[in-house]
Design a protein around this motif. Sequence first.
Motif, mmCIF file in Angstrom:
data_model
loop_
_atom_site.group_PDB
_atom_site.id
_atom_site.type_symbol
_atom_site.label_atom_id
_atom_site.label_comp_id
_atom_site.label_asym_id
_atom_site.label_seq_id
_atom_site.Cartn_x
_atom_site.Cartn_y
_atom_site.Cartn_z
ATOM 1 N N ASP A 97 50.246 35.811 68.184
ATOM 2 C CA ASP A 97 49.404 35.980 67.008
ATOM 3 C C ASP A 97 48.237 35.003 67.028
ATOM 4 N N TYR A 99 45.163 33.666 64.232
ATOM 5 C CA TYR A 99 44.606 33.667 62.879
ATOM 6 C C TYR A 99 43.279 32.904 62.894
ATOM 7 N N HIS A 101 40.501 31.673 60.163
ATOM 8 C CA HIS A 101 40.396 31.502 58.713
ATOM 9 C C HIS A 101 39.155 30.664 58.415
ATOM 10 N N ARG A 135 39.753 35.965 56.352
ATOM 11 C CA ARG A 135 40.944 35.773 57.174
ATOM 12 C C ARG A 135 41.077 36.950 58.140
ATOM 13 N N GLU A 137 43.430 38.381 61.221
ATOM 14 C CA GLU A 137 44.722 38.239 61.887
ATOM 15 C C GLU A 137 44.813 39.260 63.025
ATOM 16 N N ASN A 179 45.307 44.438 63.788
ATOM 17 C CA ASN A 179 44.190 43.595 63.363
ATOM 18 C C ASN A 179 43.988 43.782 61.860
#
Length: 261
Positions: A97, A99, A101, A135, A137, A179
């Motif tokens: 994963d 991330y 942000h 954000r 992901e 996504n």
Amino acid sequence: MAGSVICVLETVSVPFGYNDNSEEVDPKISLLASKQLSDTFGALISISHAERNVVDEGNSTVRWSSAEPFASYIGTDANKSLAETDGKFHPRIPRYDSYTHTIERTGAAITLQFQPTDTTDIVLDVLHSKHSATRNEVFMQGVGNSAGIVAGYNVRDYEIAGNTLVYADIPNATLRAENRYDELSTDFNQITLNVEHELSDKLRVNGLIGTSKSEHNNPIQNTVIMQADGVGLAWDYRGGHGDTILTFGEGAYDAASWVMG
């Protein structure tokens, strides 16, 4: 002296941070100042602003499950069998994963103080803050939480530690690429008024009234999921969670393997 004006700049702070993964400099600034407009009236104001860019990358299991049995064991080790894997815990969604942000925070506060007499003190506090963020992901993951999909998995090799499948090689496992993107904001406002009055040396009255409101918005939330059936997956947690290895089959890198999930 009546009518005098005193302005004091209390503090100014401008620190910076740096995130190795995002390769971004994150600035912060804060200001605190006070001003005495007369012998009985003064003000204090503070303003702050911060920006942050965070990139967090790693792997996760999204918990463990023992509720989805496999279809068959196709390995050559005579000491292993499909029955041995029954009821053992496996990762629900073994995945890599990422991330990203971005965060902006702005805050402002002002305090007004009025003392018309030595026995009366009136203070008004006003606060405003705003939080804005995006954000993003991104996940590359195996499917282990669908009984219907897992029921077709053929296990080529595995290893059990306690009651957990810490290693498994499944050449026909299904993969998903996900996504998700969000834009978020929160506005917070608060006002309070405090009045204190001494009626005598032994009696004091204090009154407080105020209001606050917080508004959260998530106007954009998009998720795109692609699926590749039967391309293969192996997970290996034998070295501990910090040394996890996820291996995807060759089909995972072929665009023709993927369809919208």
